[in-house]
Design an enzyme around this catalytic site. Structure first.
Site, PDB file in Angstrom:
ATOM      1  N   PRO A  79      33.864  34.599  37.067  1.00 34.56           N
ATOM      2  CA  PRO A  79      34.081  33.957  38.366  1.00 34.56           C
ATOM      3  C   PRO A  79      34.809  32.636  38.227  1.00 34.56           C
ATOM      4  O   PRO A  79      34.768  31.977  37.188  1.00 34.56           O
ATOM      5  CB  PRO A  79      32.660  33.756  38.891  1.00 34.56           C
ATOM      6  CG  PRO A  79      31.822  33.679  37.659  1.00 34.56           C
ATOM      7  CD  PRO A  79      32.454  34.629  36.689  1.00 34.56           C
ATOM      8  N   GLU A  80      35.465  32.232  39.308  1.00 34.48           N
ATOM      9  CA  GLU A  80      36.086  30.918  39.369  1.00 34.48           C
ATOM     10  C   GLU A  80      34.994  29.873  39.587  1.00 34.48           C
ATOM     11  O   GLU A  80      33.893  30.166  40.063  1.00 34.48           O
ATOM     12  CB  GLU A  80      37.096  30.878  40.512  1.00 34.48           C
ATOM     13  CG  GLU A  80      38.077  32.035  40.540  1.00 34.48           C
ATOM     14  CD  GLU A  80      39.115  31.983  39.437  1.00 34.48           C
ATOM     15  OE1 GLU A  80      39.630  30.905  39.135  1.00 34.48           O
ATOM     16  OE2 GLU A  80      39.422  33.055  38.880  1.00 34.48           O
ATOM     17  N   LYS A 126      31.241  26.809  35.084  1.00 34.64           N
ATOM     18  CA  LYS A 126      30.899  28.170  35.484  1.00 34.64           C
ATOM     19  C   LYS A 126      29.456  28.528  35.142  1.00 34.64           C
ATOM     20  O   LYS A 126      29.095  29.700  35.118  1.00 34.64           O
ATOM     21  CB  LYS A 126      31.876  29.156  34.839  1.00 34.64           C
ATOM     22  CG  LYS A 126      33.316  28.932  35.304  1.00 34.64           C
ATOM     23  CD  LYS A 126      34.254  29.973  34.756  1.00 34.64           C
ATOM     24  CE  LYS A 126      35.674  29.729  35.245  1.00 34.64           C
ATOM     25  NZ  LYS A 126      36.607  30.768  34.810  1.00 34.64           N
ATOM     26  N   ASN A 168      41.080  33.325  36.274  1.00 33.65           N
ATOM     27  CA  ASN A 168      42.346  34.053  36.388  1.00 33.65           C
ATOM     28  C   ASN A 168      43.054  33.812  37.712  1.00 33.65           C
ATOM     29  O   ASN A 168      44.281  33.770  37.780  1.00 33.65           O
ATOM     30  CB  ASN A 168      42.099  35.553  36.224  1.00 33.65           C
ATOM     31  CG  ASN A 168      41.740  35.932  34.803  1.00 33.65           C
ATOM     32  OD1 ASN A 168      42.045  35.202  33.865  1.00 33.65           O
ATOM     33  ND2 ASN A 168      41.091  37.074  34.641  1.00 33.65           N
ATOM     34  N   ARG A 196      43.097  38.540  29.332  1.00 36.33           N
ATOM     35  CA  ARG A 196      42.874  38.132  30.711  1.00 36.33           C
ATOM     36  C   ARG A 196      44.135  38.387  31.535  1.00 36.33           C
ATOM     37  O   ARG A 196      45.261  38.219  31.059  1.00 36.33           O
ATOM     38  CB  ARG A 196      42.511  36.649  30.767  1.00 36.33           C
ATOM     39  CG  ARG A 196      41.291  36.274  29.937  1.00 36.33           C
ATOM     40  CD  ARG A 196      40.000  36.691  30.570  1.00 36.33           C
ATOM     41  NE  ARG A 196      39.741  35.940  31.793  1.00 36.33           N
ATOM     42  CZ  ARG A 196      39.205  34.727  31.824  1.00 36.33           C
ATOM     43  NH1 ARG A 196      38.872  34.126  30.694  1.00 36.33           N
ATOM     44  NH2 ARG A 196      38.985  34.126  32.969  1.00 36.33           N
TER      45      ARG A 196
END
Length: 265
Positions: free
Chosen positions: A2-3, A50, A166, A246
């Site tokens: 996750p961001e 994160k 990403n 990624r």
């Protein structure tokens, strides 16, 4: 994975239900570390990069990292879970609420905030926070990555700055017209700072949104392979890059090979 804005949103959702409430139930079938004591209050719920950190009144700190598979849900007591019980990795029960973590690969506890802080001490400034120190992040990019490391890989390095995943990596590089596969050494300090500054601005702008947006209408390139670039109409491309393969999305016309881009988006 996750961001960073996702973790801050999770913390904001859990905090009103948990903070100040007494712990009534705690389950963690694969826990590494001590268990918090039932009856103790929950003192804080914080996102650190994160990682999600839940601090209990007895000094135990629960740390989870969701990576690609994990999620946190908040349920009213007795409400049916939206995921299967065998996927539960942590459950925090208080009067009226259950906070449930599913499928997270990292679930551990620390005794004392100092030990918890040590577990995330390697992280760079959290770009979701308005006080994130970009000077530190720029210095870390120069010191911690090899000159040949590509800029799309460097932006994902949480030791430099935490929070970028990403999505924001691809969006920021598109915004600045930078070739994602350019070596870090080909970008001067001003351009590195500009990329990190834009990442911070976009992350913070999405902390309270329901639908993530980096350009009017949604996202510019991420998840839009073969669809037209919002700037020039060229079909967006995607490829996997780096040791962890990624995904990176970019416009081959706006971000041609060798492009060092613009200072401001």
């Amino acid at each position: 994975m996750p961001e960073g804005d996702t973790l801050h949103k999770i913390a904001s959702k859990l905090r009103p239900a948990l903070v100040g409430a007494e712990l009534r139930r705690f389950e963690a079938p694969r826990l590494v570390g001590p268990r918090p004591r039932i009856g103790k209050p929950i003192e804080s719920v914080e996102a650190v990069g994160k990682h999600l950190m839940v601090t209990f009144g007895d000094g135990v700190v629960l740390q989870t990292h969701l990576r690609m598979t994990g999620s946190w849900h908040l349920y009213a007591s007795g409400e049916r879970w939206r995921k299967q019980p065998h996927l539960m990795r942590a459950r925090i029960g208080v009067d009226g609420w259950d906070a449930v973590c599913f499928s997270a690969p990292v679930v551990r506890t620390h005794l004392g905030s100092a030990r918890a802080d040590e577990s995330v001490a390697h992280l760079g400034p959290d770009l979701c926070r308005p006080d994130a120190d970009l000077d530190v992040a720029v210095a870390r990019m120069a010191a911690l990555v090899d000159a040949g490391t590509t800029i799309d890989e460097a932006l994902l390095d949480q030791r430099i700055a935490s929070g970028i995943g990403n999505v924001y990596k691809s969006e920021v590089l598109w915004a600045h017209r930078v070739d994602p596969f350019l070596p870090v050494a080909d970008l001067d300090e001003g351009r590195r700072r500009a990329l990190l500054s834009t990442a911070a601005r976009l992350l913070q702008a999405n902390l309270t949104t329901i639908r993530r947006q980096t350009v009017p209408g949604g996202l510019a390139v991420y998840g839009r392979v073969r669809r037209p670039c919002r700037r020039c109409g060229t079909p967006i491309r995607a490829r996997r890059q780096g040791a962890q393969a990624r995904s990176t999305y970019w416009c081959p016309r706006c971000q041609p090979p060798g492009s060092t881009g613009t200072m401001a988006a």
